[in-house]
Design a protein around this motif. Structure first.
Motif, mmCIF file in Angstrom:
data_model
loop_
_atom_site.group_PDB
_atom_site.id
_atom_site.type_symbol
_atom_site.label_atom_id
_atom_site.label_comp_id
_atom_site.label_asym_id
_atom_site.label_seq_id
_atom_site.Cartn_x
_atom_site.Cartn_y
_atom_site.Cartn_z
ATOM 1 N N TYR A 52 27.671 50.216 55.321
ATOM 2 C CA TYR A 52 26.919 49.303 56.186
ATOM 3 C C TYR A 52 25.470 49.213 55.717
ATOM 4 O O TYR A 52 24.971 50.075 54.979
ATOM 5 C CB TYR A 52 26.972 49.749 57.652
ATOM 6 N N SER A 53 24.811 48.176 56.165
ATOM 7 C CA SER A 53 23.390 47.960 55.904
ATOM 8 C C SER A 53 22.787 47.284 57.119
ATOM 9 O O SER A 53 23.382 46.362 57.673
ATOM 10 C CB SER A 53 23.200 47.080 54.656
ATOM 11 N N PHE A 54 21.636 47.761 57.564
ATOM 12 C CA PHE A 54 20.949 47.084 58.664
ATOM 13 C C PHE A 54 19.447 47.234 58.486
ATOM 14 O O PHE A 54 18.967 48.144 57.804
ATOM 15 C CB PHE A 54 21.406 47.633 60.024
ATOM 16 N N GLY A 55 18.702 46.319 59.093
ATOM 17 C CA GLY A 55 17.252 46.371 58.975
ATOM 18 C C GLY A 55 16.609 45.112 59.512
ATOM 19 O O GLY A 55 17.208 44.360 60.290
ATOM 20 N N GLY A 56 15.376 44.887 59.100
ATOM 21 C CA GLY A 56 14.606 43.727 59.550
ATOM 22 C C GLY A 56 14.233 42.838 58.382
ATOM 23 O O GLY A 56 14.008 43.310 57.268
ATOM 24 N N THR A 57 14.193 41.521 58.653
ATOM 25 C CA THR A 57 13.918 40.527 57.621
ATOM 26 C C THR A 57 12.783 39.613 58.057
ATOM 27 O O THR A 57 12.707 39.222 59.219
ATOM 28 C CB THR A 57 15.178 39.676 57.340
ATOM 29 N N THR A 77 11.767 38.750 52.651
ATOM 30 C CA THR A 77 11.592 40.164 52.351
ATOM 31 C C THR A 77 11.892 40.965 53.612
ATOM 32 O O THR A 77 12.288 40.396 54.632
ATOM 33 C CB THR A 77 10.176 40.457 51.815
ATOM 34 N N GLY A 78 11.719 42.270 53.552
ATOM 35 C CA GLY A 78 12.004 43.097 54.721
ATOM 36 C C GLY A 78 12.254 44.528 54.328
ATOM 37 O O GLY A 78 11.852 44.993 53.250
ATOM 38 N N LEU A 79 12.956 45.262 55.178
ATOM 39 C CA LEU A 79 13.301 46.654 54.923
ATOM 40 C C LEU A 79 14.687 46.928 55.497
ATOM 41 O O LEU A 79 14.940 46.635 56.676
ATOM 42 C CB LEU A 79 12.283 47.596 55.569
ATOM 43 N N ASN A 80 15.598 47.456 54.667
ATOM 44 C CA ASN A 80 16.963 47.754 55.094
ATOM 45 C C ASN A 80 17.320 49.195 54.749
ATOM 46 O O ASN A 80 16.833 49.751 53.756
ATOM 47 C CB ASN A 80 17.968 46.833 54.390
ATOM 48 N N ILE A 81 18.185 49.783 55.551
ATOM 49 C CA ILE A 81 18.808 51.055 55.211
ATOM 50 C C ILE A 81 20.251 50.757 54.821
ATOM 51 O O ILE A 81 20.943 50.002 55.508
ATOM 52 C CB ILE A 81 18.724 52.073 56.366
ATOM 53 N N TYR A 139 17.114 53.147 50.806
ATOM 54 C CA TYR A 139 16.246 52.209 51.523
ATOM 55 C C TYR A 139 15.900 51.072 50.585
ATOM 56 O O TYR A 139 15.501 51.293 49.437
ATOM 57 C CB TYR A 139 14.984 52.921 52.015
ATOM 58 N N ASP A 140 16.073 49.850 51.071
ATOM 59 C CA ASP A 140 16.051 48.659 50.230
ATOM 60 C C ASP A 140 14.928 47.723 50.681
ATOM 61 O O ASP A 140 14.872 47.336 51.857
ATOM 62 C CB ASP A 140 17.425 47.974 50.336
ATOM 63 N N ILE A 141 14.049 47.355 49.746
ATOM 64 C CA ILE A 141 13.004 46.354 50.015
ATOM 65 C C ILE A 141 13.265 45.151 49.111
ATOM 66 O O ILE A 141 12.975 45.198 47.906
ATOM 67 C CB ILE A 141 11.595 46.922 49.764
ATOM 68 N N PRO A 142 13.864 44.069 49.650
ATOM 69 C CA PRO A 142 14.189 42.904 48.822
ATOM 70 C C PRO A 142 13.028 41.911 48.737
ATOM 71 O O PRO A 142 12.161 41.868 49.616
ATOM 72 C CB PRO A 142 15.374 42.281 49.559
ATOM 73 N N GLY A 172 26.767 51.774 41.912
ATOM 74 C CA GLY A 172 26.156 51.370 43.183
ATOM 75 C C GLY A 172 26.259 49.900 43.518
ATOM 76 O O GLY A 172 25.674 49.449 44.509
ATOM 77 N N THR A 173 26.999 49.107 42.746
ATOM 78 C CA THR A 173 27.154 47.685 43.031
ATOM 79 C C THR A 173 27.934 47.480 44.328
ATOM 80 O O THR A 173 28.882 48.209 44.604
ATOM 81 C CB THR A 173 27.901 47.004 41.875
ATOM 82 N N TYR A 174 27.528 46.494 45.132
ATOM 83 C CA TYR A 174 28.285 46.234 46.360
ATOM 84 C C TYR A 174 28.201 44.767 46.769
ATOM 85 O O TYR A 174 27.298 44.032 46.365
ATOM 86 C CB TYR A 174 27.824 47.130 47.515
ATOM 87 N N VAL A 175 29.186 44.376 47.577
ATOM 88 C CA VAL A 175 29.258 43.042 48.175
ATOM 89 C C VAL A 175 29.224 43.212 49.688
ATOM 90 O O VAL A 175 29.855 44.131 50.224
ATOM 91 C CB VAL A 175 30.536 42.307 47.745
ATOM 92 N N THR A 176 28.497 42.363 50.399
ATOM 93 C CA THR A 176 28.390 42.486 51.856
ATOM 94 C C THR A 176 28.751 41.174 52.544
ATOM 95 O O THR A 176 28.649 40.091 51.957
ATOM 96 C CB THR A 176 26.963 42.863 52.296
#
Length: 209
Positions: free
Chosen positions: A24-29, A42-46, A73-76, A182-186
């Motif tokens: 799973y992945s969740f966060g704010g955009t 952009t944003g921050l996701n776990i 932790y992902d910053i796109p 670590g590749t993934y599809v969501t």
């Protein structure tokens, strides 16, 4: 198809298959509009990646299974392109990069003495860059906000973890080494708050200003 399938390692009559599971992945955009057709997101996701390791020692008729979770932790930073399909429905596609932060190494064990199995992940670096791609549709409403459904693909620029799967029995120690890409599809569900303009000044003065 996307390099997200299982990986099998084998050596000296010992094999281990590492298979990605649902995570799973969740966060704010945050979206920053450039024009009616382009925006930056952009944003921050776990992100939680889950894996299952299936072990086998054929000549001893032994098998086992463990699970492992990897948190990052992902910053796109993505560029979005909009296509308006009707008054309220839009389609968008995005492309960009992410900075992924990995806080720790990971390990899981099956201590079924005297036959013991383990999988260990040693991060390649505490930060990794990755490519993002996304496509989806959204419904924009003036008062209720924006509702989004879509799908994403992330491809790290290089392996994120070195992995070691090990079988131990008394004085026998059989490690096998590999890499985790670590590749993934969501599948994505997003909600954006409505942008409401105030009448008059946009910022209300405080008690000292």
């Amino acid at each position: 198809m996307f390099g997200t399938g299982p990986e099998t390692l084998s050596k000296d009559n010992f094999s281990a298959t590492v298979t990605p599971l649902w995570g799973y992945s969740f966060g704010g955009t945050i979206r920053i509009g450039i024009t009616k057709r382009f925006a930056i997101e952009t944003g921050l996701n776990i992100v939680r990646r889950n894996y299952r390791t299936d072990y086998a020692v054929p000549d001893s008729n032994l098998s086992s299974q463990t699970t492992l979770g990897v948190v990052s932790y992902d910053i796109p930073l993505n560029l979005l392109i909009y296509v308006q399909m009707s008054e309220k429905w839009f389609m968008n596609a995005s492309y960009g990069v992410s900075g992924n932060f990995y806080p720790s190494n990971v390990r899981t064990d099956d201590n079924g003495y005297p036959n013991m199995f383990s999988t260990e992940g040693l991060r390649m670096s505490w930060i990794r860059a990755a490519m993002n791609a996304n496509v989806g549709v959204e419904l924009r409403t003036e008062k209720a906000g924006t509702f989004y459904l879509g799908a994403s693909f992330q491809y790290p620029f290089g392996a994120i973890f070195k992995i070691a799967t090990t079988y131990k029995y008394k004085n026998i120690n059989k490690p096998i080494y590999g890499e985790m890409n670590g590749t993934y599809v969501t599948f994505d569900i997003k909600y954006f708050l409505p942008f409401i303009k105030r009448k008059g000044p946009q910022f209300i003065p405080g008690p000292i200003g």
